[in-house]
Design a protein around this motif. Structure first.
Motif, short mmCIF file in Angstrom:
data_model
loop_
_atom_site.label_atom_id
_atom_site.label_comp_id
_atom_site.label_asym_id
_atom_site.label_seq_id
_atom_site.Cartn_x
_atom_site.Cartn_y
_atom_site.Cartn_z
N ILE A 123 0.84 -1.20 0.00
CA ILE A 123 0.00 0.00 0.00
C ILE A 123 0.88 1.25 0.00
O ILE A 123 0.61 2.21 -0.72
CB ILE A 123 -0.96 -0.02 1.21
CG1 ILE A 123 -2.01 -1.10 1.00
CG2 ILE A 123 -1.62 1.34 1.41
CD1 ILE A 123 -2.89 -1.36 2.21
N GLY A 124 1.93 1.25 0.80
CA GLY A 124 2.83 2.40 0.85
C GLY A 124 3.53 2.63 -0.48
O GLY A 124 3.65 3.77 -0.95
N ALA A 125 3.98 1.55 -1.13
CA ALA A 125 4.65 1.68 -2.43
C ALA A 125 3.67 2.22 -3.48
O ALA A 125 4.03 3.09 -4.29
CB ALA A 125 5.23 0.34 -2.87
N GLY A 126 2.44 1.72 -3.47
CA GLY A 126 1.43 2.22 -4.41
C GLY A 126 1.12 3.69 -4.19
O GLY A 126 0.99 4.47 -5.14
N TYR A 127 1.04 4.09 -2.93
CA TYR A 127 0.78 5.50 -2.60
C TYR A 127 1.92 6.39 -3.11
O TYR A 127 1.69 7.43 -3.72
CB TYR A 127 0.60 5.67 -1.10
CG TYR A 127 0.56 7.11 -0.66
CD1 TYR A 127 -0.57 7.89 -0.87
CD2 TYR A 127 1.67 7.70 -0.06
CE1 TYR A 127 -0.61 9.21 -0.48
CE2 TYR A 127 1.65 9.03 0.33
CZ TYR A 127 0.49 9.78 0.12
OH TYR A 127 0.47 11.09 0.49
N LEU A 128 3.16 5.98 -2.85
CA LEU A 128 4.31 6.78 -3.30
C LEU A 128 4.38 6.85 -4.81
O LEU A 128 4.72 7.89 -5.38
CB LEU A 128 5.60 6.22 -2.71
CG LEU A 128 5.77 6.38 -1.20
CD1 LEU A 128 7.04 5.67 -0.74
CD2 LEU A 128 5.80 7.84 -0.81
N ARG A 129 4.07 5.76 -5.50
CA ARG A 129 4.11 5.75 -6.96
C ARG A 129 3.05 6.69 -7.53
O ARG A 129 3.32 7.47 -8.45
CB ARG A 129 3.88 4.31 -7.46
CG ARG A 129 4.07 4.19 -8.97
CD ARG A 129 3.97 2.76 -9.45
NE ARG A 129 5.00 1.95 -8.81
CZ ARG A 129 4.84 0.71 -8.40
NH1 ARG A 129 3.66 0.13 -8.54
NH2 ARG A 129 5.81 0.05 -7.85
N ARG A 130 1.82 6.65 -6.96
CA ARG A 130 0.76 7.55 -7.44
C ARG A 130 1.10 9.01 -7.15
O ARG A 130 0.84 9.89 -7.95
CB ARG A 130 -0.58 7.19 -6.78
CG ARG A 130 -1.29 6.04 -7.43
CD ARG A 130 -2.73 5.93 -6.97
NE ARG A 130 -2.88 5.91 -5.52
CZ ARG A 130 -2.79 4.84 -4.75
NH1 ARG A 130 -2.55 3.68 -5.30
NH2 ARG A 130 -2.96 4.94 -3.44
N ARG A 131 1.68 9.25 -5.98
CA ARG A 131 2.02 10.62 -5.61
C ARG A 131 3.10 11.19 -6.53
O ARG A 131 3.02 12.34 -6.95
CB ARG A 131 2.50 10.67 -4.15
CG ARG A 131 2.61 12.09 -3.63
CD ARG A 131 2.97 12.09 -2.19
NE ARG A 131 4.43 11.98 -2.12
CZ ARG A 131 5.12 12.05 -1.01
NH1 ARG A 131 4.50 12.19 0.14
NH2 ARG A 131 6.43 11.95 -1.01
N SER A 132 4.12 10.39 -6.85
CA SER A 132 5.17 10.88 -7.75
C SER A 132 4.62 11.06 -9.16
O SER A 132 5.00 12.02 -9.86
CB SER A 132 6.37 9.95 -7.74
OG SER A 132 6.03 8.69 -8.29
N ALA A 133 3.73 10.19 -9.61
CA ALA A 133 3.12 10.34 -10.93
C ALA A 133 2.27 11.60 -10.97
O ALA A 133 2.26 12.33 -11.98
CB ALA A 133 2.30 9.12 -11.29
N ALA A 134 1.55 11.88 -9.89
CA ALA A 134 0.73 13.10 -9.83
C ALA A 134 1.61 14.34 -9.84
O ALA A 134 1.26 15.36 -10.45
CB ALA A 134 -0.16 13.07 -8.60
N ALA A 135 2.75 14.28 -9.17
CA ALA A 135 3.66 15.42 -9.14
C ALA A 135 4.24 15.69 -10.53
O ALA A 135 4.35 16.84 -10.96
CB ALA A 135 4.78 15.19 -8.14
N VAL A 136 4.57 14.65 -11.27
CA VAL A 136 5.09 14.81 -12.63
C VAL A 136 4.00 15.39 -13.52
O VAL A 136 4.25 16.30 -14.33
CB VAL A 136 5.60 13.45 -13.18
CG1 VAL A 136 5.85 13.51 -14.67
CG2 VAL A 136 6.84 13.04 -12.43
#
Length: 158
Positions: A123-136
Motif C-alpha cells: 500500500i505504501g509503495a502504491g501510494y508513493l508511486r501515485r504521488r510521484s506520478a501526480a507530481a510529474v
C-alpha cells in the motif's frame, strides 16, 4: 566513605535481578535431583494461567502451584517430557504454553504479522508511486507553452 555506601546500596538493590526468582515451595521439590531439574526446565515452558506471561516456575498463584504439582506427578509416573507437556496442554489448552506451536489455528496467528507487513509495504509503495506520478503530471501541466514563455520574456524585459 560515601561512595562505598552508595556502591553497597546499589549492589543490594540489583541483587534480586541477578538471581532468578522461583516460586517453587520446599514441599514441592522432588527428592530425585534429576527429576527436579527436568521439572524446573519444563516449568519454564508453561504459562501461569492467572498471571500474564509468567511461567509457573516464577508464579506464586495457586493455580501455578497446582500445575507444578501436576507436572511433578506426571514425571514421577514415568512420563517423558513431551508426554507431561501434552497431558497439561490437553487439560488446559494450548494457551498454557509460553511458546505456542506453529500448527492449526496458531499458524494463522504466526503468519498474519508478516502478511500485514507485506500488505502495508504494498500500500505504501502504491501510494508513493501515485504521488510521484501526480507530481510529474502537475509539473507538466504547469509548464509554459512556447508562446507563454515568449510573452513572459517580453514582460520581464529579457
Amino acid at each position: 566513605m560515601m561512595m562505598r555506601i552508595l556502591a553497597v546500596l546499589i549492589a543490594l538493590a540489583l541483587a534480586p535481578l541477578a538471581t532468578p526468582a522461583f516460586a517453587v515451595l520446599p514441599d514441592e521439590v522432588l527428592e530425585d535431583p534429576a527429576l527436579e531439574a527436568r521439572a524446573r526446565e519444563l516449568s519454564k515452558e508453561l504459562r501461569c494461567l492467572v498471571c500474564r506471561n509468567e511461567s509457573i516456575d516464577e508464579s506464586n498463584a495457586g493455580l501455578a502451584r497446582d500445575l507444578r504439582l501436576l507436572l511433578r506427578e506426571r514425571l514421577l509416573a514415568g512420563d517423558s517430557d513431551e508426554e507431561a507437556i501434552d497431558f497439561i496442554v490437553d487439560r488446559y489448552g494450548e494457551y498454557v504454553l509460553l511458546r505456542p506451536t506453529m500448527s492449526g489455528a496458531n499458524l494463522a496467528l504466526w503468519l498474519s504479522a508478516p502478511l500485514m507487513l507485506l500488505l502495508a509495504l504494498g500500500i505504501g509503495a502504491g501510494y508513493l508511486r501515485r504521488r510521484s506520478a501526480a507530481a510529474v503530471a502537475a509539473a507538466e501541466a504547469e509548464a509554459l507553452s512556447p508562446e507563454e514563455s515568449a510573452r513572459l520574456k517580453d514582460i520581464l524585459g529579457q
